[in-house]
Design a protein around this motif. Structure first.
Motif, short mmCIF file in Angstrom:
data_model
loop_
_atom_site.label_atom_id
_atom_site.label_comp_id
_atom_site.label_asym_id
_atom_site.label_seq_id
_atom_site.Cartn_x
_atom_site.Cartn_y
_atom_site.Cartn_z
N LYS A 59 0.84 -1.20 0.00
CA LYS A 59 0.00 0.00 0.00
C LYS A 59 0.88 1.25 0.00
CE LYS A 59 -4.00 -1.12 2.83
NZ LYS A 59 -4.67 -0.59 4.03
N VAL A 60 0.44 2.29 -0.69
CA VAL A 60 1.21 3.54 -0.71
C VAL A 60 1.41 4.07 0.72
CG1 VAL A 60 1.07 5.98 -1.36
CG2 VAL A 60 0.77 4.21 -3.10
N THR A 61 0.40 3.92 1.57
CA THR A 61 0.54 4.40 2.96
C THR A 61 1.73 3.72 3.65
OG1 THR A 61 -1.83 4.68 3.03
CG2 THR A 61 -0.70 4.73 5.15
N ASP A 62 1.88 2.40 3.42
CA ASP A 62 3.00 1.69 4.05
C ASP A 62 4.33 2.15 3.47
OD1 ASP A 62 1.62 0.03 5.93
OD2 ASP A 62 0.82 -1.07 4.22
N VAL B 264 3.54 12.97 6.40
CA VAL B 264 3.98 12.18 5.24
C VAL B 264 2.96 11.05 4.98
CG1 VAL B 264 5.81 10.69 4.33
CG2 VAL B 264 6.42 12.72 5.65
N LYS B 265 2.54 10.40 6.05
CA LYS B 265 1.58 9.29 5.96
C LYS B 265 0.25 9.75 5.33
CE LYS B 265 -0.31 6.97 9.87
NZ LYS B 265 -0.09 6.69 11.30
N ALA B 266 -0.21 10.92 5.76
CA ALA B 266 -1.50 11.42 5.26
C ALA B 266 -1.42 11.90 3.81
CB ALA B 266 -1.98 12.57 6.14
N SER B 267 -0.19 12.14 3.33
CA SER B 267 -0.07 12.67 1.97
C SER B 267 -0.55 11.65 0.94
CB SER B 267 1.38 13.10 1.68
OG SER B 267 2.18 11.95 1.47
N GLY B 268 -0.61 10.37 1.33
CA GLY B 268 -1.08 9.33 0.40
C GLY B 268 -2.50 9.63 -0.06
N GLU B 269 -3.37 9.95 0.89
CA GLU B 269 -4.75 10.24 0.51
C GLU B 269 -4.83 11.65 -0.09
OE1 GLU B 269 -3.96 7.65 2.85
OE2 GLU B 269 -6.02 7.07 2.59
#
Ligand code: ASP
Length: 453
Positions: free
Chosen positions: A47-50, A115-120
């Motif tokens: 997953k992009v988040t990971d 950084v994590k939230a940038s996926g969405e």
């Protein structure tokens, strides 16, 4: 007005995004579209988040992150290419991610959060760009501009009540709103994410905020199944569930819908429809306030492993005022959260997720309980699975526990413990992890396959 949310697998490739476009445009009421980050394209994908979490981690440790950075950008790039979008959107995403990664790291938690939230966030920009490219009046809306305020609890944010009134303003916006899931902003304006898979929560908050008629949650299965399809082949689909049943099932291990995502929709009385992006014609599963009780006492069976129990026994425990409180106080001291507490006259068992307790802590806790509470026996048992039988119908039905224990006995499964919640919507059976599958199969057979005479 409908709020629709699409999960990561529904947005993992350009082909999937086209399906999303068709779903959105096939119904003019679908005005607010909440998106996850690109998810897995196949079971071995990441997953992009990971990827983002690993990338942020490398930046924090000053390690070379160029490979992983490239992989992330490639994921967006391949989607944009399939959708024939110009390179502008990829440039926007690259610039955004680079500026986050090179930004302030004085608070590592808050660095990882953004950084994590940038996926969405970047995926919402990409989807909005595609919708526009197709000629739709679509806009990316940032949770900050919309006023989605959350508590400052990284990776576990809770919505602040004042958000709802602000979000209502989204109704006034023209066209289709593309909104990133998974995060909001704290009172000082920093990104804070919900728990993992939290885009479901964003969708529910938005549905409540704009007082939507329905919240449609698109994922990659036709319905919520009565049992985990990895344990039972082709299980029965559930057509209708109450909020409470869904909450119990999600908590018990059903991953199709986040267990925290029900509350906002429930509070506003907004029905939730879980549907399949790959088969949007299928009716899916409706989650409603009340349902007709037509299909027996049990609506679904959830199971999850990774639990341990702390068994404490002391003669005359029932007469000792404050025993339970003092026991829980010891757990609180170590920041341990518990799940269930079945008890007897002279004994009590506390069930917890075992990843909270390593062996050293285990020894220490046992010693503390013996010393502080003068317990006769304290025992920690690991590797337990909890099986939840869920159904509002259990309230009116006599004999559900008897049927369940008979089915387990016939399958030669030893029940380690039983707990019936006071709501009578669920019944919990603790078994050894090794027999979890066998136990779930036996219960499914009893409540869904065997015809009652
Ligand atoms: N992308 C986030 C996660 O992987 C949130 C979500 O997909 O709902 O947890």
């Amino acid at each position: 007005m409908k709020v629709v949310k699409f999960g990561g697998s529904s947005l993992a490739s350009g082909e999937q995004v086209k399906k999303v476009y068709n779903i959105v445009t096939s119904d003019p009421d679908r005005k607010i579209v909440v998106v996850s980050a690109p998810g897995k394209r196949n079971s071995s994908d990441i997953k992009v988040t990971d990827l983002l979490i690993s990338c942020a981690d490398k930046y924090l440790k000053n390690e070379d992150a160029s490979d992983i950075f490239g992989t992330i950008i490639d994921r967006y790039h391949s989607i944009a290419k399939e959708l024939h979008l110009s390179n502008d959107i990829i440039q926007t995403i690259t610039d955004d991610l680079l500026s986050l990664l090179n930004g302030d790291k004085s608070n590592p938690d808050s660095f990882i959060e953004s950084v994590k939230a940038s996926g969405e966030d970047n995926n919402a920009k990409l989807i909005a760009a595609f919708f526009k490219h197709q000629g739709l009046d679509a806009h990316y809306v940032s949770p900050k501009d919309a006023g989605l305020l959350v508590s400052n609890d990284p990776g576990n944010a809770q919505v602040l009540p004042e958000s709802y009134e602000r979000l209502y303003e989204l109704r006034k916006k023209s066209g289709i709103i593309v909104f990133p899931g998974f995060f909001g902003y704290n009172e000082t304006g920093e990104v804070v994410t919900f728990s993992r898979s939290g885009s479901d929560i964003t969708g529910s908050i938005l549905a409540n905020g704009v007082k939507a008629d329905i919240y449609e949650n698109f994922t990659d299965v036709d319905a919520v199944y009565a049992v985990n399809p990895n344990i039972v082949d082709h299980p029965k689909e559930i057509r209708e569930l109450t909020y409470r049943e869904m909450r119990e099932l999600s908590y018990g291990g059903f991953s199709v819908f986040h267990d925290e995502a029900l509350i906002p929709a429930f509070r506003a009385g907004i029905p939730v429809n879980v549907k399949n992006t790959n088969n949007p014609e299928a009716p899916g599963t409706k989650i409603v306030n009340e349902r007709e009780n037509t299909n027996g006492p049990v609506v679904g069976i959830a199971s999850d492993e990774g639990f341990c129990s702390i068994y404490v026994s002391k003669y005359l425990m029932n007469r000792e005022i404050g025993f339970g409180r003092r026991l829980l106080l010891i757990l609180e001291e170590f920041g341990l959260s518990y799940e269930h507490i079945p008890s007897g006259i002279d004994d009590i068992t506390v069930i917890l997720r075992q990843n909270q307790i390593d062996e050293k802590l285990e020894d220490y806790i046992v010693k503390r309980i013996i010393e502080d509470l003068q317990a006769d026996e304290v025992k920690i048992v690991r590797n337990l699975a909890l099986i939840m039988l869920v159904g509002e119908g259990m309230r009116q039905n006599v004999g559900t526990a008897a049927r369940a224990s008979k089915a387990l006995a016939e399958a030669n499964v030893n029940i380690e413990m039983i707990n019936q919640g006071s709501s009578e919507v669920s019944m919990m059976f603790g078994v050894k992890e090794a027999v979890e599958k066998k136990a779930v199969q036996a219960l499914y057979e009893e409540f869904f396959v065997r015809v009652m005479v």
